[in-house]
Design an enzyme around this catalytic site. Structure first.
Site, mmCIF file in Angstrom:
data_model
loop_
_atom_site.group_PDB
_atom_site.id
_atom_site.type_symbol
_atom_site.label_atom_id
_atom_site.label_comp_id
_atom_site.label_asym_id
_atom_site.label_seq_id
_atom_site.Cartn_x
_atom_site.Cartn_y
_atom_site.Cartn_z
ATOM 1 N N HIS A 73 54.913 -1.834 16.361
ATOM 2 C CA HIS A 73 55.372 -1.662 14.982
ATOM 3 C C HIS A 73 55.349 -2.993 14.231
ATOM 4 C CE1 HIS A 73 58.002 1.646 17.002
ATOM 5 N NE2 HIS A 73 56.779 2.077 16.786
ATOM 6 N N HIS A 95 60.587 12.369 24.095
ATOM 7 C CA HIS A 95 59.490 11.628 23.474
ATOM 8 C C HIS A 95 58.214 12.430 23.605
ATOM 9 C CE1 HIS A 95 56.386 8.560 22.832
ATOM 10 N NE2 HIS A 95 57.291 7.923 22.127
#
Length: 425
Positions: free
Chosen positions: A107, A173
């Site tokens: 990120h 997830h």
């Protein structure tokens, strides 16, 4: 049927005709909640470590330590967990040198404002905080090769310390099975090269690389190995409810404590599929619905519950835009989602490109379903360029979904797509 679903930092009111409404799929945090306040739940977990010495025993005699902490994209209640960790560590070893390493994975960097929002002014002002940069090759330590064959390179700060621990949270997830535990290492503090090898097209396409699955999951296998090689000695992982409050905590050995936490989440989050023509889902509101990239997670819950050729209504603010330039450009430039899928399938492991895994999963969904993004905070043009439809309001999206599937279409609502594990069998 009237419901409230999370959107950005509010709850959005939605209405669905009774004759179309087929049900709600949601987790059961109330039935699993541990007793006590958030602080008491965390303290009790640290008092009773799983498969490990106590944190206090581990820090004795150490000169330095690193605490890996999740970044701005994860709703980890670090304002609760970090003060407790720091206090207990310093009570046991007042002189120890502590570095907080922000696990950004692939990120963007976490900003100062986001750090303050996460930890509070005091910790940000007084503690040594370093934000991981996956593209800083000079800052990586080479630890050999992953079981899959990819290079294992991790942030040198974490490798060169006397003691490495991590705080985080566990939720389902969409390709690693569950978050938390070993994910603090890979992708958390790994180099871009390592992340991309682990997130290769072959692994993402595996039927075991799905929500709530660890066994035979090739992505999980690599992550576990990376954590072992990094010598991740101890974790504190929490489980949170829809209000982002701690309802469970697990501390101790990085693998054993994580597995115990995953079992807790599975019990809380597993729901039986209720196949429908139209599925409404969200990304649980802020912070996970800040961009389209993260919103793919919530879509996968709907994917598991939507009939082939159905419509997914994704309610997600996406105020931060697409969330990944490569992710956006590859979808924008693809002739169709299926064409993009076919191209990605041919990419060798060590030639994985940035955000390939996210575009692969979104393309997989778009090849089977129509996705309507509901937001008044993101560019409609961008959404359309990425092969999705846009609606400024939920009612507009529902009307469009009925146009596609007919006025008798069945509708299921998943109020928080990130918090459920939809089982088809």
């Amino acid at each position: 049927m009237e419901l409230k679903i999370p959107y950005n930092k509010i709850r959005m009111n939605i209405e669905i005709p009774d004759e179309n409404f087929q049900g709600v799929l949601e987790s059961d945090p109330a039935g699993c909640r541990m007793e006590g306040t958030e602080q008491e739940i965390v303290e009790r977990a640290l008092d009773n470590p799983i498969g490990s010495q106590s944190l206090e025993e581990l820090v004795k005699g150490k000169k330095s330590m690193v605490i890996i902490s999740s970044d701005h994209t994860r709703p980890v209640p670090s304002h609760v967990t970090m003060p407790i960790l720091l206090r207990r560590i310093r009570e046991a070893n007042p002189e120890i040198d502590i570095t907080i390493l922000i696990a950004t994975g692939f990120h963007r960097a976490t900003t100062h404002e986001e750090l303050v929002q996460k930890y509070g002014e005091k910790i940000v002002a007084e503690e040594k905080i370093i934000v991981h940069d996956s593209r800083d090759d000079a800052g990586m330590a080479d630890l050999g090769t992953l079981p899959s064959g990819g290079a294992l390179k991790l942030n040198r700060i974490a490798i060169d310390t006397d003691l490495l621990i991590a705080e985080g949270f566990i939720e389902s997830h969409f390709f690693a099975g569950f978050s938390g535990g070993r994910k603090s290492i890979l992708p958390g503090i790994a180099s871009a090269t390592t992340v991309m090898a682990n997130h290769c097209s072959e692994f993402i396409a595996s039927p075991y690389a799905r929500t709530g699955i660890l066994k035979n999951n090739p992505i999980h296998r690599d992550m576990l190995y990376a954590a072992q090689q990094a010598k991740l000695a101890f974790i504190l992982n929490v489980v949170i409810d829809a209000e982002k409050k701690v309802i469970g905590a697990f501390a101790g050995d990085s693998e054993q404590a994580h597995v115990t936490g995953c079992e807790f989440v599975l019990k809380m989050a597993e729901v039986k599929a209720n196949p429908s023509d139209i599925v409404v889902t969200t990304n649980g509101g802020y912070p996970l619905d800040q961009n389209i990239y993260q919103s793919v997670k919530g879509m996968t819950a709907a994917e598991a519950n939507c009939k082939e050729g159905g419509v997914i209504i994704m309610v997600s603010a996406c105020n931060d835009g697409h969330g990944g330039q490569s992710f956006y450009e590859n979808l924008r430039d693809a002739a169709s989602p299926r064409a993009l899928l076919e191209r990605i399938a041919k990419v060798p492991r060590n030639e994985t490109i940035p955000d390939q895994w996210e575009m692969q999963i979104l393309a997989r969904i778009l090849a089977k379903f129509t996705v309507i993004m509901v937001t008044d905070m993101c560019s409609p043009e961008m959404i359309k360029e990425m092969h999705m439809e846009h609606a400024a309001t939920f009612q507009e999206a529902l009307q469009r979904a009925f146009e596609i599937k007919g006025n008798n279409a069945s509708v299921t609502v998943i109020p928080d797509g990130v918090s459920v594990i939809v089982r088809t069998a």
